[in-house]
Enzyme design. Sequence first.
Site, PDB file in Angstrom:
ATOM      1  N   ASN A   1       0.877  -1.176   0.000  1.00 16.25           N
ATOM      2  CA  ASN A   1       0.000   0.000   0.000  1.00 16.25           C
ATOM      3  C   ASN A   1       0.911   1.222   0.000  1.00 16.25           C
ATOM      4  OD1 ASN A   1      -1.755   2.066   0.510  1.00 16.25           O
ATOM      5  ND2 ASN A   1      -2.414   1.335   2.531  1.00 16.25           N
ATOM      6  N   TRP A   2       1.005   1.856  -1.144  1.00 18.23           N
ATOM      7  CA  TRP A   2       1.932   2.990  -1.269  1.00 18.23           C
ATOM      8  C   TRP A   2       1.383   4.255  -0.622  1.00 18.23           C
ATOM      9  CZ3 TRP A   2       3.973   2.554  -7.061  1.00 18.23           C
ATOM     10  CH2 TRP A   2       4.606   1.305  -7.206  1.00 18.23           C
ATOM     11  N   LYS A   3       0.147   4.210  -0.200  1.00 16.41           N
ATOM     12  CA  LYS A   3      -0.519   5.362   0.433  1.00 16.41           C
ATOM     13  C   LYS A   3      -0.344   6.620  -0.437  1.00 16.41           C
ATOM     14  CE  LYS A   3      -0.178   3.116   4.868  1.00 16.41           C
ATOM     15  NZ  LYS A   3      -0.061   3.213   6.315  1.00 16.41           N
TER      16      LYS A   3
ATOM     17  N   HIS B   1      -9.520   1.208   5.110  1.00 17.29           N
ATOM     18  CA  HIS B   1      -8.234   1.363   5.803  1.00 17.29           C
ATOM     19  C   HIS B   1      -8.436   2.278   7.017  1.00 17.29           C
ATOM     20  CE1 HIS B   1      -4.103   2.419   6.670  1.00 17.29           C
ATOM     21  NE2 HIS B   1      -3.744   1.353   5.981  1.00 17.29           N
TER      22      HIS B   1
ATOM     23  N   GLU C   1      -6.768   4.635   8.125  1.00 21.22           N
ATOM     24  CA  GLU C   1      -6.537   6.063   7.843  1.00 21.22           C
ATOM     25  C   GLU C   1      -7.784   6.689   7.221  1.00 21.22           C
ATOM     26  OE1 GLU C   1      -2.921   5.375   5.686  1.00 21.22           O
ATOM     27  OE2 GLU C   1      -1.938   4.848   7.561  1.00 21.22           O
TER      28      GLU C   1
ATOM     29  N   GLU D   1      -4.988  -4.934  10.715  1.00 15.43           N
ATOM     30  CA  GLU D   1      -3.965  -3.907  10.913  1.00 15.43           C
ATOM     31  C   GLU D   1      -4.227  -3.174  12.228  1.00 15.43           C
ATOM     32  OE1 GLU D   1      -2.251  -2.716   6.755  1.00 15.43           O
ATOM     33  OE2 GLU D   1      -3.919  -1.400   7.232  1.00 15.43           O
TER      34      GLU D   1
ATOM     35  N   GLY E   1       2.776   2.383  10.840  1.00 12.81           N
ATOM     36  CA  GLY E   1       3.695   3.511  10.665  1.00 12.81           C
ATOM     37  C   GLY E   1       4.464   3.892  11.922  1.00 12.81           C
TER      38      GLY E   1
ATOM     39  N   SER F   1       3.807  -1.891  10.284  1.00 16.84           N
ATOM     40  CA  SER F   1       5.265  -1.888  10.454  1.00 16.84           C
ATOM     41  C   SER F   1       5.922  -3.201  10.035  1.00 16.84           C
ATOM     42  CB  SER F   1       5.630  -1.521  11.896  1.00 16.84           C
ATOM     43  OG  SER F   1       5.195  -0.206  12.185  1.00 16.84           O
TER      44      SER F   1
ATOM     45  N   GLY G   1       2.994  -1.102   4.228  1.00 18.25           N
ATOM     46  CA  GLY G   1       2.981   0.319   3.898  1.00 18.25           C
ATOM     47  C   GLY G   1       4.380   0.812   3.567  1.00 18.25           C
ATOM     48  N   GLY G   2       5.007   1.494   4.517  1.00 22.97           N
ATOM     49  CA  GLY G   2       6.298   2.160   4.299  1.00 22.97           C
ATOM     50  C   GLY G   2       7.343   1.284   3.606  1.00 22.97           C
TER      51      GLY G   2
HETATM   52  P1  13P Z   1       3.156   0.538   7.587  1.00 28.34           P
HETATM   53  O1  13P Z   1       3.708  -0.756   6.999  1.00 28.34           O
HETATM   54  O2  13P Z   1       3.838   1.751   7.069  1.00 28.34           O
HETATM   55  O3  13P Z   1       3.105   0.451   9.082  1.00 28.34           O
HETATM   56  O4  13P Z   1       1.645   0.654   7.078  1.00 28.34           O
HETATM   57  C1  13P Z   1       0.805  -0.434   7.201  1.00 28.34           C
HETATM   58  C2  13P Z   1      -0.454  -0.143   6.474  1.00 28.34           C
HETATM   59  O5  13P Z   1      -1.225   0.716   6.895  1.00 28.34           O
HETATM   60  C3  13P Z   1      -0.717  -0.866   5.239  1.00 28.34           C
HETATM   61  O6  13P Z   1      -1.997  -0.661   4.776  1.00 28.34           O
END
Ligand code: 13P
Length: 264
Positions: A9-11, A94, A96, A164, A170, A210, A231-232
């Site tokens: 997920n590149w957000k 998600h 967020e 999650e 994050g 993470s 994510g990251g």
């Molecule tokens: P991180 O891997 O950056 O913690 O993000 C996880 C996430 O929200 C994937 O959708």
Amino acid sequence: MRFPIIAGNWKMNTTVAEAIELTGQVRKGISNGFSVEVVVCPPFISLAAVKEALKGTSIKLGAQNLYHEEKGAYTGEVSPLMIADLCEVVIVGHSERRQYFGETGEIVNRKISAALKAGLKPILCVGEQLEDNEAGQTAEVVTEQLRSSLEGISVSSDLVVAYEPIWAIGTGRAAHGKPVNETSAIIRRTLTELSNQEIAQGIRILYGGSVTAENIAEFLEQSEIDGALVGGASLKADQFISMVEQAEYIYFPNNPPTKDLIPW
Ligand code: 13P
């Protein structure tokens, strides 16, 4: 057997040029002979370019969100039909989006329904806040999120669930394999109640929060966890490729890694 998924997920990261560049780096490391399902989810604006950059690979494309209506006067929104034109997968609910954009269980429910209707495979995200975790409320929170998101929907194995925990996203503070496995078992039990044993056994449950190349194995080795939503670390091609290779090795040990990217 459930085929594992490693999804990135590149957000809200990468310009179109950066997305093409990252896709080029990722595709170099991921062989078409892999059995792991690999998905990348760039921002909407890069979907068409990344689709082009993925041509000839088995890497799937996903969107990070959708609107539930098919078309009309909804300025700024992107419909399931538009997404289905380019993607196979869509992330829904998600944390967020729940936190910053007010997505409720009811909205998530409409989006899941619209995604399935358009032939997309939704990755439904659930997860508890730190306070819920500390109060021992994880099972209740996650079960309620699943019930409201899936109420009235005919659940099939096209659905993917990503667990999650919000406090792990994050923060560099990933959860641990065993408790995530226990929560995943609770998720599967709820999915069984919402569908039946056969369907629930076929639904992939991913862990997100993470995840890195250094800690992913701890999750993939658990019986109820079928992959990761990253994510990251998915923005770093080496990390992402290593995670896919580790998944391939853990699930299909007869398919040894092609590169020396595994940290152990
Ligand atoms: P991180 O891997 O950056 O913690 O993000 C996880 C996430 O929200 C994937 O959708």
